[in-house]
Design a protein around this motif. Structure first.
Motif, short mmCIF file in Angstrom:
data_model
loop_
_atom_site.label_atom_id
_atom_site.label_comp_id
_atom_site.label_asym_id
_atom_site.label_seq_id
_atom_site.Cartn_x
_atom_site.Cartn_y
_atom_site.Cartn_z
N LYS A 105 -20.62 -17.76 -18.31
CA LYS A 105 -22.07 -17.33 -18.69
C LYS A 105 -22.97 -17.57 -17.79
N LEU A 106 -23.03 -18.95 -17.27
CA LEU A 106 -23.96 -19.58 -16.72
C LEU A 106 -24.12 -18.90 -15.26
N GLN A 107 -22.88 -18.70 -14.72
CA GLN A 107 -22.64 -18.02 -13.22
C GLN A 107 -23.25 -16.54 -13.40
N LYS A 108 -22.87 -15.92 -14.51
CA LYS A 108 -23.44 -14.47 -14.41
C LYS A 108 -24.87 -14.41 -14.62
N LEU A 109 -25.49 -15.42 -15.62
CA LEU A 109 -27.05 -15.42 -15.78
C LEU A 109 -27.84 -15.59 -14.48
N HIS A 110 -27.28 -16.26 -13.68
CA HIS A 110 -28.10 -16.77 -12.54
C HIS A 110 -27.40 -16.30 -10.92
N ASN A 111 -26.49 -15.68 -11.40
CA ASN A 111 -25.68 -15.20 -10.04
C ASN A 111 -25.32 -16.08 -9.13
N LEU A 112 -24.51 -17.20 -9.75
CA LEU A 112 -24.41 -18.48 -9.03
C LEU A 112 -23.10 -18.48 -8.16
N ASP A 113 -23.06 -19.09 -7.01
CA ASP A 113 -21.69 -19.40 -6.38
C ASP A 113 -20.95 -20.46 -6.66
N ILE A 114 -21.33 -21.49 -7.34
CA ILE A 114 -20.86 -22.77 -8.03
C ILE A 114 -21.11 -23.10 -9.34
N VAL A 115 -20.51 -23.23 -10.46
CA VAL A 115 -20.82 -23.99 -11.56
C VAL A 115 -19.85 -24.93 -11.67
N THR A 116 -20.66 -26.28 -11.92
CA THR A 116 -19.73 -27.82 -11.89
C THR A 116 -19.97 -28.33 -13.27
N GLY A 117 -18.93 -28.96 -13.90
CA GLY A 117 -19.27 -29.55 -15.02
C GLY A 117 -19.79 -30.77 -15.03
N THR A 118 -20.83 -31.25 -15.64
CA THR A 118 -21.12 -32.67 -15.56
C THR A 118 -21.03 -33.70 -16.69
N ARG A 119 -20.82 -34.65 -16.34
CA ARG A 119 -20.57 -35.56 -17.43
C ARG A 119 -21.94 -36.15 -17.92
N TYR A 120 -22.87 -36.43 -16.84
CA TYR A 120 -24.12 -37.21 -16.87
C TYR A 120 -25.23 -36.33 -17.30
N SER A 121 -25.25 -35.22 -18.01
CA SER A 121 -26.63 -34.76 -18.27
C SER A 121 -26.25 -33.72 -19.53
N SER A 122 -27.17 -33.46 -20.27
CA SER A 122 -26.98 -32.70 -21.59
C SER A 122 -27.64 -31.37 -21.53
N ASN A 123 -28.25 -30.99 -20.36
CA ASN A 123 -28.63 -29.72 -20.18
C ASN A 123 -28.02 -28.84 -19.21
N PRO A 124 -27.93 -27.47 -19.37
CA PRO A 124 -27.50 -26.98 -18.32
C PRO A 124 -28.30 -26.81 -17.02
N SER A 125 -28.02 -26.56 -15.88
CA SER A 125 -28.91 -26.44 -14.80
C SER A 125 -28.39 -25.26 -13.77
N PRO A 126 -29.31 -24.19 -13.40
CA PRO A 126 -30.56 -24.13 -13.92
C PRO A 126 -30.44 -23.49 -15.40
N LYS A 127 -31.63 -23.96 -16.17
CA LYS A 127 -31.56 -23.33 -17.50
C LYS A 127 -31.53 -21.96 -17.62
N SER A 128 -31.02 -21.47 -18.84
CA SER A 128 -30.97 -20.13 -19.04
C SER A 128 -32.35 -19.58 -19.28
N LEU A 129 -32.63 -18.24 -18.63
CA LEU A 129 -33.86 -17.70 -18.92
C LEU A 129 -33.71 -16.69 -19.72
N SER A 130 -32.54 -16.55 -20.22
CA SER A 130 -32.12 -15.39 -21.29
C SER A 130 -31.90 -15.68 -22.41
N THR A 131 -32.92 -15.14 -23.44
CA THR A 131 -32.93 -15.37 -24.86
C THR A 131 -31.78 -14.79 -25.66
N SER A 132 -31.39 -13.56 -25.04
CA SER A 132 -30.54 -12.70 -25.66
C SER A 132 -28.99 -13.40 -25.49
#
Length: 273
Positions: free
Chosen positions: A129-156
Motif C-alpha cells: 500500500k505504501l509503495q503504491k501511494l508514493h510510487n516507491l522503488d523500495i519499501v523497507t521494514g524498520t524496527r526502530y521507528s513508529s511511523n511510516p515514511s514517507p507519511k501517507s498523504l491519502s486520507t482515503s
C-alpha cells in the motif's frame, strides 16, 4: 536423512485480476525444515486473502536437515508455480542467494525476508500500500521507528494496523549490537532510513536487479550496501514500522565474523560509494 511429511490445507487459487502486479518472495534457507511449512502457509494466506498474485522462490544452501524435501512437498501442496525450489551447492552468502533467486522470479515486484518468523507476512499488504501511494522503488521494514515514511498523504487509503516497530526475543547485548550498528552506519553513511540492517523489504524487480549488479558485499553487509547504493542512485525509498521476533526454531546465524565484516563494510562503503 529421513523423509518428512507435511499435512497442511491447500490455499485456493489466486483471485487477483489478470494483469495485476505479481509479488515474488525470495526465501534464503539453511536448516529451516521446521519453519518453512508455516512461513509458506502464512505467506500464501496473506496473499490470497488480499487477492495478490504471488510466488515463493526457496533458495536453499544444501541444508542437511531435509529443508529441500519439505520445499518439494510444499510445491506439491500449493503448486509448482507457487513454491519454487532453487537450491545451491552450499552456503555461499546471503547476497548471492538473492542474486540466485532473482534468476527465477516471474513477478514485477520482489520481496526479501527471513524464513524463521523474524518477519511476519502480515506487514506485506501495508508495504504494498505504501509503495503504491508514493510510487516507491523500495519499501523497507524498520524496527526502530513508529511511523511510516514517507507519511501517507491519502486520507482515503490510510496505512492501518501499524504499531510501533520493535524487537522481541533478543537479550540486551544483541539489541545493543543492532542499535550500535545502525547508529554507526547512520552517522557515517547518512542513508536516510532508520533501520539500515533490516532484511524485510519490497523492491521493484528492475530496481533490485540494477542495484545488485553494482553490489560487491556478501552476508549481512549486503542489506546495508543495497540501501546506500539506492540512495546514491536516487531511487525512492519508504519505511514502515515492523515487529522483529527472534527465530522460533534453530539458532541465529549472526557470528563474530559477521560483526567484523559489518564494521569493515561500513567503512568500505563510506570510502568507495
Amino acid at each position: 536423512m529421513g523423509s518428512y511429511t507435511i499435512d497442511m490445507p491447500s490455499i485456493a487459487a489466486s483471485t487477483a485480476p489478470s494483469g495485476a502486479d505479481k509479488y515474488s518472495v525470495i526465501l534464503p534457507t539453511y536448516n529451516e525444515r521446521k519453519n518453512l511449512p508455516v512461513i509458506v502457509w502464512l505467506l500464501a494466506k496473506t496473499f490470497e486473502s488480499n487477492g495478490i498474485q504471488w510466488e515463493i522462490i526457496v533458495v536453499d544452501d544444501a541444508s542437511p536437515d531435509g529443508t529441500q524435501e519439505v520445499a518439494k512437498q510444499l510445491a506439491g501442496i500449493y503448486g509448482e508455480d507457487k513454491v519454487v525450489l532453487k537450491p545451491r551447492a552450499g552456503k555461499l552468502g546471503l547476497g548471492t542467494a538473492y542474486v540466485h533467486g532473482l534468476n527465477f522470479v516471474t513477478g514485477n515486484f520482489v520481496i526479501i525476508m527471513d524464513a524463521d518468523f523474524s518477519h511476519h507476512p502480515k506487514f506485506i499488504p501495508e508495504m504494498i500500500k505504501l509503495q503504491k501511494l508514493h510510487n516507491l522503488d523500495i519499501v523497507t521494514g524498520t524496527r526502530y521507528s513508529s511511523n511510516p515514511s514517507p507519511k501517507s498523504l491519502s486520507t482515503s487509503s490510510p496505512l492501518i494496523g501499524l504499531g510501533p516497530g520493535g524487537v522481541y526475543g533478543w537479550d540486551l547485548k544483541r539489541k545493543l549490537v543492532s542499535r550500535g550498528a545502525n547508529y554507526l552506519a547512520d552517522t557515517i553513511l547518512r542513508p536516510g532510513v532508520s533501520d539500515l540492517t533490516g532484511s524485510f523489504r519490497l523492491y521493484r524487480k528492475n530496481v533490485i536487479q540494477d542495484i545488485i549488479s553494482k553490489c560487491t558485499s556478501k552476508g549481512y553487509v549486503f542489506q546495508m550496501e543495497i540501501i546506500v547504493r539506492s540512495k546514491n542512485l536516487n531511487y525512492l525509498i519508504g519505511e514502515i514500522p515492523i515487529t522483529f521476533v527472534d527465530r522460533i526454531y534453530g539458532e541465529s546465524k549472526l557470528s563474530g565474523n559477521e560483526i567484523i565484516g559489518y564494521l569493515k563494510g561500513v567503512f568500505d562503503l563510506w570510502w568507495n560509494v
